[in-house]
Design a protein around this motif. Structure first.
Motif, PDB file in Angstrom:
ATOM      1  N   HIS A   1      39.288  33.751  39.466  1.00 32.28           N
ATOM      2  CA  HIS A   1      39.833  34.613  40.521  1.00 32.28           C
ATOM      3  C   HIS A   1      41.316  34.896  40.329  1.00 32.28           C
ATOM      4  CE1 HIS A   1      38.790  36.845  43.960  1.00 32.28           C
ATOM      5  NE2 HIS A   1      37.934  35.988  44.503  1.00 32.28           N
TER       6      HIS A   1
ATOM      7  N   GLY B   1      34.138  41.897  38.446  1.00 38.67           N
ATOM      8  CA  GLY B   1      32.937  41.198  38.007  1.00 38.67           C
ATOM      9  C   GLY B   1      31.685  42.032  38.221  1.00 38.67           C
ATOM     10  N   ALA B   2      31.632  42.774  39.335  1.00 40.03           N
ATOM     11  CA  ALA B   2      30.474  43.624  39.616  1.00 40.03           C
ATOM     12  C   ALA B   2      30.370  44.739  38.576  1.00 40.03           C
ATOM     13  CB  ALA B   2      30.601  44.215  41.021  1.00 40.03           C
TER      14      ALA B   2
ATOM     15  N   TYR C   1      34.777  32.338  40.963  1.00 37.78           N
ATOM     16  CA  TYR C   1      33.884  33.071  41.863  1.00 37.78           C
ATOM     17  C   TYR C   1      32.628  33.423  41.067  1.00 37.78           C
ATOM     18  CZ  TYR C   1      35.375  37.602  39.793  1.00 37.78           C
ATOM     19  OH  TYR C   1      35.631  38.653  38.952  1.00 37.78           O
ATOM     20  N   TYR C   2      31.506  33.578  41.757  1.00 39.15           N
ATOM     21  CA  TYR C   2      30.217  33.717  41.091  1.00 39.15           C
ATOM     22  C   TYR C   2      29.491  34.966  41.583  1.00 39.15           C
ATOM     23  CZ  TYR C   2      31.205  28.772  40.315  1.00 39.15           C
ATOM     24  OH  TYR C   2      31.803  27.594  39.984  1.00 39.15           O
ATOM     25  N   LEU C   3      28.866  35.678  40.649  1.00 41.03           N
ATOM     26  CA  LEU C   3      28.053  36.843  40.952  1.00 41.03           C
ATOM     27  C   LEU C   3      26.749  36.748  40.160  1.00 41.03           C
ATOM     28  CD1 LEU C   3      30.755  39.672  40.613  1.00 41.03           C
ATOM     29  CD2 LEU C   3      29.998  38.569  42.729  1.00 41.03           C
TER      30      LEU C   3
ATOM     31  N   ASP D   1      38.900  39.981  40.399  1.00 41.13           N
ATOM     32  CA  ASP D   1      38.211  39.750  41.661  1.00 41.13           C
ATOM     33  C   ASP D   1      36.771  40.231  41.536  1.00 41.13           C
ATOM     34  OD1 ASP D   1      38.357  42.526  41.811  1.00 41.13           O
ATOM     35  OD2 ASP D   1      40.162  42.477  43.058  1.00 41.13           O
ATOM     36  N   GLY D   2      36.020  40.152  42.638  1.00 42.37           N
ATOM     37  CA  GLY D   2      34.602  40.457  42.598  1.00 42.37           C
ATOM     38  C   GLY D   2      34.280  41.863  42.167  1.00 42.37           C
TER      39      GLY D   2
END
Length: 484
Positions: free
Chosen positions: A459, A467-468, A286-288, A463-464
């Protein structure tokens, strides 16, 4: 005894080519000492020893390509080396002594059947076999000494090109000693024309570039000529046009048929392709991304460089790497590896740094404990590592055990990069070029330096939300450079 095996120098390494040994049998080695040079699909790497002791035996010759885990050498560790060798010599000596003594009891056994008197005459002949032995020819006396030669002495003789059977030993009982082998090796060397000490890779490169090794000053162990020395001594742009020389024709024809640089680049590309294909297939990415205001960092950087000597000035890359390392320490869920279907946190923040190579391809050497390095130390380590990566002088410990990787393409003009995770890691951080952009601060529009920071994460491990948190930590650190 401990085995020194072909190490795994990356997730994409299945085999390696031993280019040269930096030690010989009998040499003392310490943990962390470079003992061999190994060529992988991506780079040439100095491999360190993981034991302290004495190099007992070299099992693989330079030029051989062997799978990861193959024993390359045997190291006698302190305590074992001294304990094993006497037992080996004792066992061999016992076998040899039993051979002459076995016939002696055999003579009394057949003698009793005829009658009782024969045993007394038979007892007199016993000293007679011992009388001829000292009177035998020197070859007869020397031969047992040769059999007593230990493995180190035999390897020394083999490496020096000395025939043990042709030597007259000066040790007790005519045994051949190390001094005898070294003396014979010195005499043999003096009898042949001098030959420049050089690594196999340096010799191959010298043949391709038309460089006379005897004219090159070596910078390796015992002044051995290395590949970097050959490249430095090679002529400029005119070198590739040198093919017309008759003596260079075989090398040029071979170069024209299969150019070593092209072949190496193709091999590296295949290795990268296999690893990245596996990463994209097996890792659910997953990408941020976020855009960071770099005004505070750039102002701090200018002030630091204004009051620092030229050699201690920093580049923006140092701040970006330090922020990435400190953020990984704050968010440990992204600092580690995914193995056996579970996440293992890293012991420290070991930052892999993607480095592009001049001939194409890339490597990702490791800045160990990057979060604990002061900015000047990190900058110096980065410069040194990039230089050695591009000249093929990395060490084995510098291409393994990274816990998170950073790729920075800002110097290439790229503004953002979304990378592919390097397995078994679970995250890759990307930084682009610092650019001036319209930016609103406290309701006022102005021009500010900004950088795009991206995160590619696994992932399965996070999860996001995790990462955030990581990118938020990076942003906070870059906007407060005094914390770096």
């Amino acid at each position: 005894m401990a085995e020194f095996t072909m190490p795994s120098l990356g997730a994409d390494m299945d085999e390696g080519t031993l280019l040269e040994w930096l030690v010989q049998p009998g040499d003392p080695v310490h943990k962390g000492d470079p003992v061999a040079v190994v060529e992988t699909a991506k780079s040439t790497i100095e491999v360190e020893c993981f034991e302290t002791g004495t190099m007992a035996e070299l099992l693989v010759d330079p030029g051989a390509t062997v799978p990861v885990g193959t024993p390359l050498a045997v190291i006698g560790t302190s305590g074992e080396d001294g304990a094993r060798k006497p037992r080996k010599r004792t066992a061999r000596h016992a076998r040899k002594k039993s051979e002459p003594t076995e016939p002696a009891p055999a003579s009394p056994r057949p003698s009793p059947p005829p009658s009782a008197p024969p045993p007394s005459p038979a007892a007199e002949p016993e000293p007679m076999p011992a009388t001829p032995v000292p009177a035998a020819t020197p070859a007869t006396v020397l031969h047992p000494g040769h059999l007593e030669a230990g493995p180190l002495l035999r390897h020394l003789a083999e490496h020096s090109g000395v025939d043990l059977e042709a030597l007259r030993g000066t040790g007790p009982g005519g045994r051949v000693t190390r001094a005898d082998v070294e003396k014979a090796a010195a005499a043999r060397s003096a009898a042949r024309p001098p030959r420049a000490r050089a690594t196999p890779l340096a010799r191959r490169l010298a043949a391709e570039l038309g460089v006379d090794l005897t004219t090159v000053a070596g910078t390796g162990t015992d002044s051995a000529v290395r590949a970097a020395d050959v490249r430095q001594a090679a002529p400029g742009p005119a070198t590739p046009v040198a093919p017309p020389r008759a003596d260079a024709r075989p090398a040029v024809e071979r170069h024209a048929t299969v150019p070593p640089s092209d072949d190496r680049a193709a091999t590296m590309r295949r290795a990268i392709a296999a690893l990245m294909s596996r990463a994209n297939r097996d890792i659910p990415h997953y990408y941020l991304s976020t855009t960071v205001d770099m005004a505070a960092s750039m102002n701090w950087l200018r002030e630091h460089n204004r009051h620092s000597p030229v050699g201690e000035r920093l580049l923006p890359a140092a701040l970006l790497l330090k922020a990435a390392a400190l953020a990984a320490r704050e968010v440990p869920e992204l600092n580690g590896s995914w193995t056996d279907n579970h996440f293992t946190a890293g012991e420290g923040v070991h930052l892999g740094v993607a480095v592009s190579l001049r001939g194409g391809g890339l490597v990702a050497p490791t800045l160990r404990d990057a979060d604990a390095l002061a900015l000047p130390q990190l900058m110096a380590a980065l410069k040194d590592m990039v230089t050695r990566a591009r000249t093929g002088r990395l060490r084995g410990s510098e291409v393994s055990d990274a816990t998170i990787t950073v790729t920075n393409l800002g110097d290439q003009g790229v503004e953002s990069v979304f990378g592919v995770i390097y397995p078994p890691q679970v995250a890759l951080v990307g930084f682009g070029r610092v650019v001036d952009r319209p930016w609103a601060v406290d309701g006022l529009l102005g021009v500010r330096p900004v950088v795009t920071a991206t995160l590619s994460a696994d992932h399965r491990a996070t999860d996001g939300a995790v990462g955030a948190r990581y990118l938020t930590a990076v942003t906070r650190l870059l906007q407060n450079p005094e914390q770096l």
